[in-house]
Every structure is written in C-alpha cells, then in structure tokens.
Write a protein that holds these residues in place. Structure first.
Motif, mmCIF file in Angstrom:
data_model
loop_
_atom_site.group_PDB
_atom_site.id
_atom_site.type_symbol
_atom_site.label_atom_id
_atom_site.label_comp_id
_atom_site.label_asym_id
_atom_site.label_seq_id
_atom_site.Cartn_x
_atom_site.Cartn_y
_atom_site.Cartn_z
ATOM 1 N N ILE A 53 -5.431 -36.728 36.753
ATOM 2 C CA ILE A 53 -7.294 -36.623 36.827
ATOM 3 C C ILE A 53 -6.973 -35.282 35.753
ATOM 4 C CG2 ILE A 53 -8.339 -36.313 38.679
ATOM 5 C CD1 ILE A 53 -6.768 -37.688 40.033
ATOM 6 N N THR A 54 -8.482 -35.551 35.460
ATOM 7 C CA THR A 54 -8.735 -34.124 34.599
ATOM 8 C C THR A 54 -10.050 -33.558 35.224
ATOM 9 O OG1 THR A 54 -7.598 -34.590 33.228
ATOM 10 C CG2 THR A 54 -9.101 -32.855 32.147
ATOM 11 N N THR A 55 -10.177 -33.013 35.283
ATOM 12 C CA THR A 55 -11.368 -32.945 36.242
ATOM 13 C C THR A 55 -12.397 -30.989 35.158
ATOM 14 O OG1 THR A 55 -11.232 -30.597 37.383
ATOM 15 C CG2 THR A 55 -12.014 -33.348 38.240
ATOM 16 N N SER A 56 -13.755 -31.344 34.788
ATOM 17 C CA SER A 56 -14.215 -30.065 33.975
ATOM 18 C C SER A 56 -16.016 -29.737 34.674
ATOM 19 C CB SER A 56 -15.097 -31.310 32.514
ATOM 20 O OG SER A 56 -13.863 -31.693 31.744
ATOM 21 N N THR A 57 -15.595 -28.510 35.243
ATOM 22 C CA THR A 57 -16.764 -28.312 35.578
ATOM 23 C C THR A 57 -17.113 -26.422 34.860
ATOM 24 O OG1 THR A 57 -15.594 -27.750 38.405
ATOM 25 C CG2 THR A 57 -17.405 -26.544 38.096
ATOM 26 N N GLN A 101 -11.991 -26.370 33.027
ATOM 27 C CA GLN A 101 -10.891 -27.695 33.109
ATOM 28 C C GLN A 101 -9.469 -27.308 34.245
ATOM 29 O OE1 GLN A 101 -9.518 -29.393 29.276
ATOM 30 N NE2 GLN A 101 -11.367 -31.071 29.813
ATOM 31 N N ALA A 102 -9.726 -28.502 35.442
ATOM 32 C CA ALA A 102 -8.541 -28.835 36.020
ATOM 33 C C ALA A 102 -7.294 -29.729 36.169
ATOM 34 C CB ALA A 102 -8.900 -28.423 37.845
ATOM 35 N N LEU A 103 -6.332 -29.931 36.475
ATOM 36 C CA LEU A 103 -5.321 -31.130 36.780
ATOM 37 C C LEU A 103 -5.220 -31.369 38.228
ATOM 38 C CD1 LEU A 103 -3.372 -30.130 33.582
ATOM 39 C CD2 LEU A 103 -5.571 -31.333 33.552
ATOM 40 N N GLU A 123 -12.704 -30.767 43.692
ATOM 41 C CA GLU A 123 -14.360 -30.575 44.719
ATOM 42 C C GLU A 123 -14.907 -29.741 43.106
ATOM 43 O OE1 GLU A 123 -14.615 -27.487 48.456
ATOM 44 O OE2 GLU A 123 -12.821 -27.520 47.301
ATOM 45 N N ASN A 124 -16.996 -29.626 43.285
ATOM 46 C CA ASN A 124 -17.580 -28.864 42.248
ATOM 47 C C ASN A 124 -17.197 -30.037 41.041
ATOM 48 O OD1 ASN A 124 -18.181 -27.901 44.503
ATOM 49 N ND2 ASN A 124 -16.752 -25.829 43.848
ATOM 50 N N ALA A 125 -16.251 -30.769 40.383
ATOM 51 C CA ALA A 125 -16.460 -31.176 38.844
ATOM 52 C C ALA A 125 -17.348 -31.156 38.906
ATOM 53 C CB ALA A 125 -15.450 -32.114 38.804
ATOM 54 N N ASP A 126 -18.081 -31.229 37.520
ATOM 55 C CA ASP A 126 -19.485 -32.375 36.748
ATOM 56 C C ASP A 126 -19.027 -33.962 35.988
ATOM 57 O OD1 ASP A 126 -20.512 -30.450 37.688
ATOM 58 O OD2 ASP A 126 -20.147 -29.149 35.308
ATOM 59 N N GLU A 127 -17.345 -34.030 35.606
ATOM 60 C CA GLU A 127 -16.860 -35.151 34.966
ATOM 61 C C GLU A 127 -15.387 -35.352 36.096
ATOM 62 O OE1 GLU A 127 -17.249 -34.777 31.235
ATOM 63 O OE2 GLU A 127 -19.053 -34.623 30.805
ATOM 64 N N ILE A 128 -14.745 -36.116 36.342
ATOM 65 C CA ILE A 128 -13.659 -36.464 36.523
ATOM 66 C C ILE A 128 -13.205 -37.360 35.350
ATOM 67 C CG2 ILE A 128 -12.227 -37.626 38.296
ATOM 68 C CD1 ILE A 128 -14.714 -36.167 40.010
ATOM 69 N N GLN A 129 -11.822 -37.389 34.528
ATOM 70 C CA GLN A 129 -12.038 -38.352 34.209
ATOM 71 C C GLN A 129 -10.063 -38.617 34.292
ATOM 72 O OE1 GLN A 129 -9.890 -37.095 29.713
ATOM 73 N NE2 GLN A 129 -12.085 -38.800 28.976
ATOM 74 N N ILE A 130 -9.583 -40.351 34.561
ATOM 75 C CA ILE A 130 -8.956 -40.602 34.839
ATOM 76 C C ILE A 130 -8.079 -41.409 33.772
ATOM 77 C CG2 ILE A 130 -7.703 -42.180 36.483
ATOM 78 C CD1 ILE A 130 -9.233 -40.598 38.572
#
Length: 489
Positions: A53-57, A101-103, A123-130
């Motif tokens: 999971i990669t999140t972008s904030t 970004q966070a992983l 938490e607080n992510a604008d986009e979540i990529q699987i």
C-alpha cells in the motif's frame, strides 16, 4: 527347557525392538510436524492475496521545525536559499505544498476487492494505491476506519475476481505455534518471515487491545500485513513492534483476528463501528478490596460511578461488583469492556452484580459507545452546606466540604464527601495513591458527607471483623476505590 527360554527371550527382545522402532518413527513424525521442512508451499498459496500500500498526502513545506542557525553564520545564506528552493517560505516566501508518500501492507479478504490494513497506514491520505503480487496497480477507496483497534478497510474495483485469504480463529492460537508474517518491510517489496506465537492477549495502550506477540520479523512497512497460521488463515494484523532502534528485535504485535473480524464486519455494513455501551466507570477488584467487602475472591469489575445512561436506568449503583455479563463470568475490567463492546447495540442483557453481600440481576439495554462518548453531563442542583468538621484518620487529614473547597476543587453542587487536605507520606494511604485534594464520597459502599458518617462506617466494618474499609475516592471527576487498613486509624 533352556532352548525354550532362549526363544522366549529373543521374542521379547524382538517385540521391544519393534516398539522402540515405532516410537522413533512417531517421534520423527511429531518433530517433522512441529518444524516444517519449508514454508514455500504456504507462501506460494497466500502471497497473491497480500498487497503493498502506497499513500500520498499533501503537506505544506516549512511547517516543520526549521534548522537552528546562529545569526551571522556562514551557513545562514545557504539554509535560506535551501528553504526558498523547497517552498519553505524563508524571508517571507510563501510555503508551497508538496506530496508526501508512505508505505505499508495489507491483504485482500474477498474476491470483490475488500482489503484490510492498519488505520495508521492510510490516516490523512489523499490517495491510496494498491500494488498486487503480480505488479498490478489499482487505486483504492477508504470504506471506514477504527482508530481504537488501528484497523482500516479499503475497497478496490478490479476487472476479475481477486485472490483472497480468510480469517482464522485467533483464540485457538497457542504459545509456541508456528506463524508466518507477510508484507512490505522497509519498502523492499513482498517479503516472508516465520516465527512462533510468543505470547497471547497482550495489551499495549488501547481499550480493545488483544495482541498476539510473535518473534517473526516485523519491520516498518509490515504494518497492516497479515499474520498467518500454518493453514494459511489470517490470525492477526501486524501492527507494532517493540524496539530500541526501530528495527525488529523479535518482539512484534499483531491485532488478533477475532477482534479484527468484528471491526471489519461493522465497517462493511455501516462504514463505522457500533460498540455496545453499558454506561459505568469501573476498576479491577484487588485482594484488599475483596477482603474489605467480604468477597471470596478478587474477581469481577467494581463500579466506581454510574452516570446517566443504560446502567443507571437499570438500577446499577456505584459499589456494585459486576460478576456476570450476558451469561459470561467477568474476570476483570478489561474482559468486561471487550465483552460489552462486542455486544450488539440495543440488546437487553442480564447483568449480575454483588451489592452489600447479596446477588442481584439487572436487565440493561445497551447503548452505543460512539454516541455516548460525546454526551454532556447534566447540570447540578444547589444544596446548602453545613459547617465543616476536620478529622485525622488513617494517615489522612479530612475536612467536610465548604463553599471555598467546593469552588477550589471545581465540584458540582450535587457531589458530597470529605476532602483530603493532607496525607502522611509514611501511611498506606499515600502508598496507594491518595493525595491532598482527593474527595472521599463513599465508605464501606455507603455515601458519606460528614465526619460522623465516616466514623459510623468504620465502626460497622470493625464489628463485621473487617481489617480494612473500602473508600471511593474522586480526583478531578475520576472515581476509584481504595481499601485502607483500619489499624492505621
């Protein structure tokens, strides 16, 4: 005759050799079962359901602490230029937003694309990529979260059914069982580690904590990934590690699957959690408290306060000891909180309490905890206050309430009791946490507001052969029971 004895001895020897051979074969079989030759088949089977999971904030640069540079330092201009280039807003420049970004990790629980991970991963992510095992990337939507158990549920839409894994029964996991952790440690991609269940029922800091401790390697990036048993069932969600250096030292924690399943079911159905609420404040029953109340054992949950809510409507009182909830014996406060939270909102349950040495059964219709947490405290009515009396007892200096003390302690007008004005640091009261400013509202499970009422309850305890007396003490509104020895009076 001698030949017959020789043949008999040989037969016996052959029989025992056979028994020994069978025993050795069984021992080898048990050893092989306890120590798998390889986890390769298991890893191959379950890997397709584990995801990265990669999140972008979006964050604003320059909001963090700026480097400390002495005025006039040769580095001053360098750091100013660095901040300006990166949107830090140096010398009045505007802070420019940037992407962070966070992983983390997760796992698919249904072929239509539901994915479980940790709340702190997204938490607080604008986009979540699987990212799936085959390298396919799909954007995910957030279905719901539960910060109390650090669980989040995501949903992706795929062109075809997705490989998924099922939850197992975490209550059947035993200390010493083999487990396998999968995830994306330190952003290195799919990784497998194996270990054993080191401990069960660990609590870290949450109300509903039920962690499985394992020595399977868990690192940053593993958060949200699954912990499997050897049948390929998920028995935990890897959540935290205990480490002095940020890396795995063999102490990892996975939220038990039986907790996660309930949370996920509610998030799927409602998009939020809906936990049962009893409406009491409670504390564990200690051995000295049990002695002071004449209980056979230190078990159950002591009710310290009953605000407006389901328990009050059912007639529960401060000083009651909850021993059975909905047909299940209550071991301690932690067990009761979890059981109440897992019970359906609106359900009417039988609650057995011990009150003044007798058993009573109450019928309580549970409310919803999430709604109750924001409820307001009703206003109090004004009462007259008598002239105060002062008493030195059990290592404490006690005073009846005065308007000045009530105002100083910010007490509502409907609260009565004796104020602790001083505590001898050598007394047991001090050892048990009693401090100046505390308010004693109950003694011997009876309301008190005067020195005479306290002395009366002490006499009652002495006549009953008690060695201690149970006091209900409030500090800044939070109540707790303390048992103090009568010999210190």
């Amino acid at each position: 005759m001698a030949e017959a004895q020789t043949l008999s001895a040989r037969s016996m020897r052959a029989m025992w050799m056979g028994v020994l051979a069978v025993a050795l074969l069984l021992a080898q079989a048990i050893s092989a079962r306890a120590l798998p030759e390889s986890f390769a088949d298991l890893a191959e089977k379950i890997s397709p359901a584990v995801v990265n999971i990669t999140t972008s904030t979006t964050v604003t640069a320059g909001t963090g602490p700026a480097p400390i540079v002495p005025e006039g330092s040769p580095f001053e201009d360098f750091f100013r230029e660095f901040q300006d280039r990166n949107g830090g807003g140096g010398n009045g420049g505007e802070a420019r937003p940037r992407r962070s970004q966070a992983l983390g990790s997760g796992f698919v629980i249904s072929e239509d694309g539901y994915i479980v991970t940790n709340n702190h991963v997204i938490e607080n992510a604008d986009e979540i990529q699987i990212e799936f095992f085959d390298g396919n990337l799909i954007d995910a939507e957030l279905v719901g979260t539960d910060p109390k158990t650090d669980i989040a549920l995501l949903k992706v839409t795929a062109d075809q059914p997705l490989p998924f894994v099922s939850f197992g029964d975490s209550d059947t996991a035993r200390v010493g069982d083999w487990v396998v952790a999968m995830g994306n440690p330190l952003g290195q991609g799919f990784s497998v580690s194996a270990g054993i269940v080191s401990a069960r029922n660990r609590a870290l800091s949450g109300t509903y904590d039920d962690y499985i401790q394992t020595d399977a390697a868990i690192n940053r990036g593993n958060s949200g990934g699954p912990l499997f048993n050897t049948n390929g069932e998920v028995i935990g969600v890897n959540t935290a590690i205990l480490s002095p250096n940020g890396g795995s030292i063999g102490i990892g924690f996975s939220m038990a699957s039986n907790v996660v399943k309930r949370v996920v079911d509610q998030l799927q159905q409602f998009g939020e959690t809906r936990r049962g609420w009893l409406g009491v404040r409670i504390q564990d029953v200690t051995p000295d408290m049990a002695e002071a109340m004449g209980l056979a054992e230190a078990a159950g949950a002591m009710v310290t306060d009953v605000p407006e809510g389901p328990a009050m409507e059912a007639g529960m009182e401060a000083g009651d000891v909850i021993t059975v909830f909905d047909g299940v014996e209550v071991e301690d406060t932690r067990a009761l909180v979890r059981q109440v939270g897992n019970t359906e909102v609106g359900k009417t349950v039988r609650v057995v309490v011990l009150r003044n040495g007798e058993t009573e059964t109450l019928k309580v219709t549970l409310g919803r905890r999430e709604t109750a947490e924001d409820s307001a405290v009703p206003a109090a009515q004004i009462q007259d206050q008598a002239d105060p009396q002062i008493l030195d007892l059990m290592g404490m200096s006690l005073s009846e309430l005065t308007p000045e003390l009530r105002e100083q302690l910010e007490l509502d007008q409907d609260i009565d009791g004796l104020v602790v004005t001083d505590v001898d640091e050598m007394a047991e009261a001090f050892e048990k946490g009693v401090r100046a400013g505390d308010l004693i509202t109950d003694a011997g499970q009876q309301k008190i507001s005067t020195v005479a009422e306290l002395q009366e309850q002490i006499t009652v305890a002495e006549e009953a052969g008690r060695r201690s007396i149970l006091l209900l003490i409030r500090r800044q509104g939070d109540p707790r029971f303390v048992a103090l020895p009568l010999e210190d009076k």
